[in-house]
Design a protein around this motif. Structure first.
Motif, short mmCIF file in Angstrom:
data_model
loop_
_atom_site.label_atom_id
_atom_site.label_comp_id
_atom_site.label_asym_id
_atom_site.label_seq_id
_atom_site.Cartn_x
_atom_site.Cartn_y
_atom_site.Cartn_z
N ASP A 92 0.84 -1.20 0.00
CA ASP A 92 0.00 0.00 0.00
C ASP A 92 0.88 1.25 0.00
OD1 ASP A 92 0.80 0.57 2.65
OD2 ASP A 92 -0.84 -0.62 3.47
N GLU A 93 0.26 2.42 -0.04
CA GLU A 93 1.06 3.64 -0.19
C GLU A 93 1.72 4.10 1.10
OE1 GLU A 93 -1.32 7.18 -1.25
OE2 GLU A 93 -3.02 5.83 -1.08
N LYS A 94 1.37 3.51 2.24
CA LYS A 94 1.98 3.92 3.50
C LYS A 94 3.07 2.97 3.99
CE LYS A 94 -1.93 6.54 4.98
NZ LYS A 94 -3.25 6.48 5.42
N THR A 95 3.08 1.74 3.51
CA THR A 95 4.04 0.75 3.97
C THR A 95 5.34 0.85 3.19
OG1 THR A 95 2.20 -0.73 4.48
CG2 THR A 95 4.39 -1.71 4.37
N PRO A 96 6.46 1.05 3.86
CA PRO A 96 7.74 1.10 3.13
C PRO A 96 8.18 -0.29 2.69
CG PRO A 96 8.09 1.55 5.46
CD PRO A 96 6.61 1.38 5.27
N VAL A 97 8.81 -0.34 1.54
CA VAL A 97 9.36 -1.59 1.00
C VAL A 97 10.82 -1.68 1.47
CG1 VAL A 97 9.98 -2.82 -1.12
CG2 VAL A 97 7.89 -1.45 -1.03
N PRO A 98 11.25 -2.85 1.95
CA PRO A 98 12.66 -2.97 2.34
C PRO A 98 13.58 -2.70 1.15
CG PRO A 98 11.39 -4.82 3.18
CD PRO A 98 10.49 -4.06 2.25
N SER A 99 14.58 -1.88 1.35
CA SER A 99 15.51 -1.54 0.29
C SER A 99 16.45 -2.72 0.03
CB SER A 99 16.34 -0.32 0.69
OG SER A 99 17.30 -0.04 -0.30
N ILE A 100 16.85 -2.88 -1.23
CA ILE A 100 17.77 -3.95 -1.60
C ILE A 100 19.14 -3.40 -1.98
CG2 ILE A 100 15.92 -5.51 -2.30
CD1 ILE A 100 16.77 -4.82 -5.25
N VAL A 101 19.48 -2.23 -1.44
CA VAL A 101 20.77 -1.61 -1.77
C VAL A 101 21.95 -2.47 -1.33
CG1 VAL A 101 19.88 0.74 -1.79
CG2 VAL A 101 20.79 -0.20 0.33
N ASP A 102 21.77 -3.32 -0.31
CA ASP A 102 22.85 -4.20 0.13
C ASP A 102 22.93 -5.48 -0.70
OD1 ASP A 102 23.60 -2.43 2.10
OD2 ASP A 102 22.25 -3.31 3.59
N VAL A 103 21.93 -5.72 -1.54
CA VAL A 103 21.91 -6.94 -2.37
C VAL A 103 22.45 -6.64 -3.77
CG1 VAL A 103 20.47 -8.81 -3.28
CG2 VAL A 103 19.92 -7.77 -1.06
N PHE A 104 22.01 -5.53 -4.36
CA PHE A 104 22.44 -5.15 -5.70
C PHE A 104 22.94 -3.70 -5.69
CE2 PHE A 104 19.34 -8.52 -6.71
CZ PHE A 104 20.12 -9.31 -7.52
N ARG A 105 24.10 -3.47 -6.26
CA ARG A 105 24.69 -2.13 -6.26
C ARG A 105 23.92 -1.13 -7.12
NH1 ARG A 105 30.85 -2.75 -7.56
NH2 ARG A 105 30.64 -0.49 -7.54
#
Length: 183
Positions: A92-105
């Motif tokens: 939904d528009e209020k729930t943040p999605v976990p970032s994958i910056v540590d998985v893919f550069r």
């Protein structure tokens, strides 16, 4: 399209994190829970039978009439196995999605783009700034409820040597199109 033996291995590896899977346009599509996206992408990147080591793209689709309005789409590529994979999750528009910056550069740039254009927040992304719109821009232009016309227009003024905001003037002739009558 992923071979059946590889698909079965992926299903086994992901377990309860995998909600559904199907084939669309000769490509395998996995739907996962948004809380498990980091774990899922790490498994798909690192497991010897998967090796999806390249993040091609992250994008979103807006379904404003649904409770989980946004569908976040990750496209992966395995060079070793010559396979493509699409991963989807709903949020939904209020729930943040976990970032994958540590998985893919490459992820920070794509996550910034999705945030800028759709307003989806990625938790733990170190740099969620405007990317394609102006820093003073209000709203997210790829949302389906975004207004098609605004109240100001932006242009570069050569004499002032800066970007100028002017009041938008829409003549009546441009507002009401009559496509039925050809008179």
């Amino acid at each position: 399209m992923i071979p059946e033996i590889t698909l079965q291995k992926i299903k086994q590896l992901l377990g309860v994190d995998l909600i559904t899977y199907h084939e669309a346009y000769s490509e395998t599509v996995l739907t996962v829970d948004h809380d498990s996206i980091v774990r899922v992408l790490t498994i798909l990147r690192d497991h010897s039978e998967c090796l999806f080591r390249q993040l091609i793209d992250i994008t979103a689709v807006d379904y404003p009439e649904q409770p989980q309005r946004f569908e976040i789409v990750y496209h992966l590529l395995s060079h070793e196995n010559n396979l493509r994979l699409r991963i989807k999750l709903r949020v939904d528009e209020k729930t943040p999605v976990p970032s994958i910056v540590d998985v893919f550069r490459a992820a920070p740039w794509y996550e910034r783009e999705v945030w800028d254009l759709f307003g989806v927040v990625f938790a733990d992304n170190p740099d969620l700034r405007r990317l394609l719109t102006d820093y003073d821009f209000e709203g997210h232009p790829l949302r389906k409820d975004f207004p098609l016309t605004g109240f100001v227009e932006v242009h570069y003024d050569d004499s002032a040597k800066k970007v100028v905001y002017d009041t938008l003037q829409l003549p009546q002739a441009f507002r009401n199109f009559d496509f039925v009558n050809k008179k």
